[in-house]
Design an enzyme around this catalytic site. Structure first.
Site, PDB file in Angstrom:
ATOM      1  N   ALA A  14       0.819  -1.224   0.000  1.00 27.07           N
ATOM      2  CA  ALA A  14       0.000   0.000   0.000  1.00 27.07           C
ATOM      3  C   ALA A  14       0.845   1.263   0.000  1.00 27.07           C
ATOM      4  O   ALA A  14       0.339   2.350  -0.271  1.00 27.07           O
ATOM      5  CB  ALA A  14      -0.934  -0.007   1.199  1.00 27.07           C
ATOM      6  N   ARG A  19      10.417   7.795  -2.241  1.00 28.80           N
ATOM      7  CA  ARG A  19      11.761   8.053  -2.763  1.00 28.80           C
ATOM      8  C   ARG A  19      11.977   7.551  -4.181  1.00 28.80           C
ATOM      9  O   ARG A  19      12.984   7.839  -4.811  1.00 28.80           O
ATOM     10  CB  ARG A  19      12.807   7.457  -1.805  1.00 28.80           C
ATOM     11  CG  ARG A  19      13.013   8.303  -0.551  1.00 28.80           C
ATOM     12  CD  ARG A  19      13.951   7.639   0.420  1.00 28.80           C
ATOM     13  NE  ARG A  19      13.305   6.540   1.125  1.00 28.80           N
ATOM     14  CZ  ARG A  19      13.954   5.576   1.772  1.00 28.80           C
ATOM     15  NH1 ARG A  19      15.272   5.559   1.771  1.00 28.80           N
ATOM     16  NH2 ARG A  19      13.298   4.620   2.393  1.00 28.80           N
ATOM     17  N   GLN A  79      -6.175  -0.445   1.965  1.00 26.24           N
ATOM     18  CA  GLN A  79      -5.785   0.286   3.178  1.00 26.24           C
ATOM     19  C   GLN A  79      -5.769   1.758   2.753  1.00 26.24           C
ATOM     20  O   GLN A  79      -4.796   2.235   2.167  1.00 26.24           O
ATOM     21  CB  GLN A  79      -4.395  -0.169   3.657  1.00 26.24           C
ATOM     22  CG  GLN A  79      -3.986   0.462   4.980  1.00 26.24           C
ATOM     23  CD  GLN A  79      -2.494   0.312   5.260  1.00 26.24           C
ATOM     24  OE1 GLN A  79      -1.686   0.173   4.349  1.00 26.24           O
ATOM     25  NE2 GLN A  79      -2.132   0.356   6.538  1.00 26.24           N
ATOM     26  N   GLU A 161      12.855  -0.421  15.281  1.00 24.97           N
ATOM     27  CA  GLU A 161      13.097   0.391  14.085  1.00 24.97           C
ATOM     28  C   GLU A 161      14.282   1.311  14.331  1.00 24.97           C
ATOM     29  O   GLU A 161      14.500   1.768  15.452  1.00 24.97           O
ATOM     30  CB  GLU A 161      11.859   1.224  13.747  1.00 24.97           C
ATOM     31  CG  GLU A 161      10.674   0.397  13.306  1.00 24.97           C
ATOM     32  CD  GLU A 161      11.036  -0.570  12.192  1.00 24.97           C
ATOM     33  OE1 GLU A 161      11.396  -0.125  11.092  1.00 24.97           O
ATOM     34  OE2 GLU A 161      10.992  -1.796  12.436  1.00 24.97           O
ATOM     35  N   ARG A 339       8.691  -7.467 -36.371  1.00 22.45           N
ATOM     36  CA  ARG A 339       7.566  -6.958 -35.573  1.00 22.45           C
ATOM     37  C   ARG A 339       6.550  -8.075 -35.322  1.00 22.45           C
ATOM     38  O   ARG A 339       6.696  -9.182 -35.836  1.00 22.45           O
ATOM     39  CB  ARG A 339       6.960  -5.759 -36.294  1.00 22.45           C
ATOM     40  CG  ARG A 339       7.938  -4.565 -36.296  1.00 22.45           C
ATOM     41  CD  ARG A 339       7.490  -3.467 -37.237  1.00 22.45           C
ATOM     42  NE  ARG A 339       6.107  -3.118 -37.013  1.00 22.45           N
ATOM     43  CZ  ARG A 339       5.351  -2.459 -37.894  1.00 22.45           C
ATOM     44  NH1 ARG A 339       5.860  -2.075 -39.056  1.00 22.45           N
ATOM     45  NH2 ARG A 339       4.095  -2.188 -37.626  1.00 22.45           N
ATOM     46  N   ALA A 386      16.372  -6.930 -53.610  1.00 20.90           N
ATOM     47  CA  ALA A 386      16.707  -5.857 -52.676  1.00 20.90           C
ATOM     48  C   ALA A 386      15.780  -4.653 -52.834  1.00 20.90           C
ATOM     49  O   ALA A 386      15.205  -4.444 -53.904  1.00 20.90           O
ATOM     50  CB  ALA A 386      18.153  -5.410 -52.912  1.00 20.90           C
TER      51      ALA A 386
HETATM   52  C1  UD1 Z   1       9.903  -2.341   7.464  1.00 14.09           C
HETATM   53  C2  UD1 Z   1      10.081  -2.883   8.877  1.00 14.09           C
HETATM   54  C3  UD1 Z   1      11.578  -2.952   9.195  1.00 14.09           C
HETATM   55  C4  UD1 Z   1      12.286  -3.797   8.186  1.00 14.09           C
HETATM   56  C5  UD1 Z   1      12.014  -3.275   6.760  1.00 14.09           C
HETATM   57  C6  UD1 Z   1      12.564  -4.226   5.743  1.00 14.09           C
HETATM   58  C7  UD1 Z   1       8.118  -2.154  10.111  1.00 14.09           C
HETATM   59  C8  UD1 Z   1       7.596  -1.219  11.148  1.00 14.09           C
HETATM   60  N1  UD1 Z   1       9.415  -2.049   9.811  1.00 14.09           N
HETATM   61  O1  UD1 Z   1      10.406  -1.026   7.504  1.00 14.09           O
HETATM   62  O2  UD1 Z   1      11.766  -3.484  10.489  1.00 14.09           O
HETATM   63  O3  UD1 Z   1      13.666  -3.803   8.420  1.00 14.09           O
HETATM   64  O4  UD1 Z   1      10.590  -3.167   6.538  1.00 14.09           O
HETATM   65  O5  UD1 Z   1      12.459  -3.674   4.465  1.00 14.09           O
HETATM   66  O6  UD1 Z   1       7.390  -2.961   9.598  1.00 14.09           O
HETATM   67  N2  UD1 Z   1       3.113  -0.777   3.905  1.00 14.09           N
HETATM   68  C9  UD1 Z   1       1.754  -0.854   3.796  1.00 14.09           C
HETATM   69  N3  UD1 Z   1       0.988  -0.077   4.601  1.00 14.09           N
HETATM   70  C10 UD1 Z   1       1.513   0.745   5.529  1.00 14.09           C
HETATM   71  C11 UD1 Z   1       2.919   0.797   5.634  1.00 14.09           C
HETATM   72  C12 UD1 Z   1       3.687   0.023   4.820  1.00 14.09           C
HETATM   73  O7  UD1 Z   1       1.227  -1.576   2.970  1.00 14.09           O
HETATM   74  O8  UD1 Z   1       0.739   1.409   6.225  1.00 14.09           O
HETATM   75  C13 UD1 Z   1       3.937  -1.626   3.025  1.00 14.09           C
HETATM   76  C14 UD1 Z   1       4.852  -0.847   2.120  1.00 14.09           C
HETATM   77  O9  UD1 Z   1       4.239  -0.584   0.893  1.00 14.09           O
HETATM   78  C15 UD1 Z   1       6.046  -1.783   1.956  1.00 14.09           C
HETATM   79  C16 UD1 Z   1       6.063  -2.539   3.259  1.00 14.09           C
HETATM   80  O10 UD1 Z   1       4.788  -2.392   3.850  1.00 14.09           O
HETATM   81  O11 UD1 Z   1       5.864  -2.698   0.905  1.00 14.09           O
HETATM   82  C17 UD1 Z   1       7.124  -2.019   4.213  1.00 14.09           C
HETATM   83  O12 UD1 Z   1       6.850  -0.690   4.494  1.00 14.09           O
HETATM   84  P1  UD1 Z   1       7.999   0.373   4.620  1.00 14.09           P
HETATM   85  O13 UD1 Z   1       7.400   1.671   4.945  1.00 14.09           O
HETATM   86  O14 UD1 Z   1       8.900   0.275   3.459  1.00 14.09           O
HETATM   87  O15 UD1 Z   1       8.710  -0.171   5.941  1.00 14.09           O
HETATM   88  P2  UD1 Z   1      10.175   0.086   6.354  1.00 14.09           P
HETATM   89  O16 UD1 Z   1      10.268   1.398   6.990  1.00 14.09           O
HETATM   90  O17 UD1 Z   1      11.085  -0.217   5.227  1.00 14.09           O
END
Ligand code: UD1
Ligand code: CA
Length: 519
Positions: A14, A19, A79, A161, A339, A386
Site C-alpha cells: 500500500a 523516494r 488500506q 526500528e 515486428r 533488394a
Molecule cells: C519495514 C520494517 C523494518 C524492516 C524493513 C525491511 C516495520 C515497522 N518495519 O520497515 O523493520 O527492516 O521493513 O524492508 O514494519 N506498507 C503498507 N501499509 C503501511 C505501511 C507500509 O502496505 O501502512 C507496506 C509498504 O508498501 C512496503 C512494506 O509495507 O511494501 C514495508 O513498508 P515500509 O514503509 O517500506 O517499511 P520500512 O520502513 O522499510
C-alpha cells in the site's frame, strides 16, 4: 501426521514509495520480467497458500489491475490510509474469515527473495510451533532497517526500528528482512494490542514480536543464508542495484544449464525467458518477456528479443524483434526489425535493413536487403530482390500480398496489395506490381529506358562530366577500342539487356539469374 496448516499469504503493497519519485506505485516498477510485486508473489507461490491477500493503497487501481493479470486469485484489500505495517496486516486479516493456521507476511518490495527461502522460513516456523518467526539477515550496512534485538541467551527480544533505536541497538547488523510467519490466532490477538507510541506514530507489525515475547509466547528468528535476498527497494539507485544482482543470478543459472553467455555483464535476461542447451548469447543482448531460444541458436551481439521464439540453430545478429518467430536454422540480421507476427520458417533469411510485420516467410526463402515486408505470405525458397516494399496500407485498410514458392522477384519492386505472385514466377527490377503475376510468368511493370545521345556535352558544356563524355566519344572514334572498354562496356551491358535480364541481375551482370539479389 500433523494436519497441514491452512496458509494465508499477506503482501504489503500500500505504500507510496516516495523516494522512487514516480507516478507509478513502487511495487509496480519492473525488474527483469516482473514487477517488484510480481517477484514477491512468485516467491510465495510454491507455498500453495489457501489464500493470498494483497494490501493496496497508493495507486490502488493500478495495483489491482496488475494483480488481475498476474495473480487473479489474489484478493486486493484497500488500506485507505497508510497507518503502518501492523495496521496493514490487521486490515488484511479482517478481510479473510477467521481461522487457524499460518499467516505469511511479505513486504511488497523485496524482489530478490527466493521461494526456497520463504519455504524454509515457513517450515521452520510450523515445525517449531512458534507464535511468530521473522526472517533476519546479517548485512554490511543496516541503515534504515529494523534491528533484531536478542537477549543474553541469543533469543529474540524485540525488533526495533532504526529511528526508535538507541546507539547500542543501532550498532546491530542483524536486520529484519520484512518477511514473517505467524500463528494466525496469536497474530490477530497481538495486532489488537499494537500502539502507535513510536517515532512515526504508526502501528508497527514488528511490535507484535515484543508483545508475544512478553506474553511468554515462543517467537523465533530464521536467518537467511544470503542477505542479498532480503534487500528492499526504496529508490531507483537501489532498483538498479537489484537489477544487476538479479541479472547475475539469472545469468549464472543459465550458464550452469549449458548456455554460453559471452559477456554476462551486458546480457540481460528476464526471469520469464527460456533458453535451450548450447545456445550462445553474445554481448549487449536483452532477452525479454516470453522469449524462448532454441538449442544451439546464436543470439547477438546487440540484439533485443521481446516475446520472440527462436528455433534451434537459428542466428539473430544486431537486430530487434517483438512477438516474432524465427524458425530452426533461420538467419536474421545484421540490422533487422521483426515486428509482431513476423514468422520465419526453417532456414529462412531476413537480412540487412529489413523490416517484417505480420508475415510468413517460407522455408528457405530469403529477404536479404533493404526491404519492408508487411502483411505478406512468401512461399518456400522464394527470393525477394533488394529494396522492395510490400505496400500493404491504402490509408484506410491493410491488405495482403501473397508470393508463391520458388519465385524470384526483382530488385526495387513495390507489391501493391492485395496482389499475388504465383509459384515460380519472376518480376522485373523496378516494377510496381499492381496486378497478379501468374505462376511461371515474368511480371514487368516499368517504363522503358530512353537514352538521349550527346545530351551532357550539349547541355552541360564546360563541366567535368562533359569533358569526360567528350574524351570517351573521341576515344571511341579515333583510338584503339581497348582504351575505353571500362566505361562503354558497362553502359553497353545495360542498354543491350532485355527487360528480363535486368529484372533479376541487380548488381553484377554475369552471375546468373537471381543470385545477385541475395549476395
Ligand atoms: C519495514 C520494517 C523494518 C524492516 C524493513 C525491511 C516495520 C515497522 N518495519 O520497515 O523493520 O527492516 O521493513 O524492508 O514494519 N506498507 C503498507 N501499509 C503501511 C505501511 C507500509 O502496505 O501502512 C507496506 C509498504 O508498501 C512496503 C512494506 O509495507 O511494501 C514495508 O513498508 P515500509 O514503509 O517500506 O517499511 P520500512 O520502513 O522499510
Ligand atoms: Ca522498505
Amino acid at each position: 501426521m500433523p494436519q497441514p496448516h491452512l496458509r494465508t499469504v499477506v503482501v504489503l503493497a500500500a505504500g507510496e514509495g516516495k523516494r522512487m519519485k514516480s507516478t507509478l506505485p513502487k511495487v509496480l516498477h519492473p525488474l527483469l520480467g516482473r514487477t517488484l510485486l510480481g517477484h514477491v508473489l512468485s516467491a510465495a507461490a510454491p507455498l500453495g497458500a489457501d489464500r493470498t491477500v494483497v494490501v493496496v493503497g497508493h495507486g490502488a487501481d493500478q495495483v489491482r489491475a496488475h494483480l488481475s493479470e498476474v495473480a487473479p486469485d489474489a484478493t486486493p484489500v484497500l488500506q485507505a490510509e497508510q497507518l503502518g505495517t501492523g495496521h496493514a496486516v490487521r486490515i488484511a486479516l479482517e478481510a479473510v474469515p477467521d481461522g487457524a493456521g499460518t499467516v505469511v507476511v511479505i513486504n511488497g518490495d523485496v524482489p530478490l527473495l527466493r521461494p526456497e527461502t520463504v519455504g524454509a522460513l515457513v517450515t521452520a516456523h510450523e515445525e517449531a510451533a512458534a507464535a511468530a518467526t521473522v526472517l533476519a539477515a546479517e548485512v554490511p550496512d543496516p541503515t534504515g532497517l529494523g534491528r533484531i534485538v536478542r537477549d543474553a541467551d541469543g533469543r529474540l527480544e524485540q525488533i526495533v526500528e532504526e529511528r526508535d533505536a538507541d546507539t547500542t541497538q543501532r550498532a546491530i547488523r542483524e536486520i529484519n528482512a520484512g518477511i514473517y510467519a505467524f500463528d494466525a490466532v496469536r497474530l490477530r490477538e497481538a495486532l489488537g494490542k499494537l500502539s502507535t507510541d513510536n517515532d512515526q506514530g504508526e502501528e508497527y507489525l514488528t511490535d507484535v514480536f515484543g508483545l508475544l515475547r512478553s506474553a511468554g509466547e515462543p517467537v523465533a528468528v530464521h536467518v537467511a543464508v544470503d542477505h542479498v535476498e532480503t534487500l528492499g527497494c526504496n529508490d531507483r539507485v537501489e532498483l538498479a542495484t537489484l537489477r544487476r544482482l538479479l541479472r547475475d543470478r539469472i545469468n549464472e543459472a543459465w550458464m550452469r544449464t549449458g548456455v554460453s553467455l559471452l559477456d554476462p555483464v551486458t546480457t540481460w535476461i528476464d526471469v520469464t525467458v527460456a533458453l535451450d542447451r548450447d545456445a550462445v548469447v553474445d554481448q549487449n543482448t536483452q532477452l525479454r518477456g516470453a522469449t524462448v531460444v532454441g538449442a544451439g541458436a546464436l543470439i547477438g551481439p546487440d540484439v533485443t528479443l521481446i516475446d520472440t521464439i527462436v528455433g534451434p540453430a537459428a542466428s539473430v545478429i544486431r537486430s530487434h524483434a517483438v512477438g516474432a518467430e524465427v524458425g530452426a536454422g533461420a538467419t536474421v540480421g545484421p540490422y533487422a526489425y521483426l515486428r509482431p507476427a513476423a514468422q520465419l520458417a526453417e532456414k529462412a533469411k531476413v537480412g540487412t535493413f529489413v523490416e517484417v510485420k505480420n508475415s510468413q516467410i517460407g522455408a528457405g526463402a530469403k529477404v536479404p536487403h533493404l526491404t519492408y515486408v508487411g502483411d505478406a505470405t512468401i512461399g518456400e525458397q522464394t527470393n525477394i530482390g533488394a529494396a522492395s516494399v510490400f505496400v500493404n496500407y491504402d490509408g484506410v485498410n491493410k491488405h495482403r500480398t501473397v508470393i508463391g514458392s520458388h519465385a524470384r522477384t526483382g530488385a526495387d519492386n513495390m507489391f501493391v496489395a492485395p496482389v499475388e505472385v504465383g509459384d515460380g514466377a519472376y518480376t522485373a527490377a523496378g516494377s510496381v506490381i499492381v496486378d497478379d503475376v501468374p505462376a511461371g510468368a515474368m511480371g514487368v511493370a516499368r517504363a522503358r529506358q530512353r537514352n538521349i545521345e550527346g545530351w551532357v556535352v550539349m547541355r552541360r558544356a564546360g563541366t567535368a562530366a562533359a569533358e569526360a563524355a567528350q574524351r570517351a566519344h573521341d576515344a571511341k572514334d579515333g583510338q584503339p577500342a581497348g582504351d575505353a572498354k571500362g566505361a562503354s562496356g558497362a553502359t553497353g551491358a545495360a542498354s543491350h539487356s532485355e527487360a528480363i535480364h535486368g529484372a533479376t541481375e541487380t548488381v553484377g551482370g554475369a552471375s546468373g539469374a537471381g543470385d545477385t539479389a541475395t549476395e
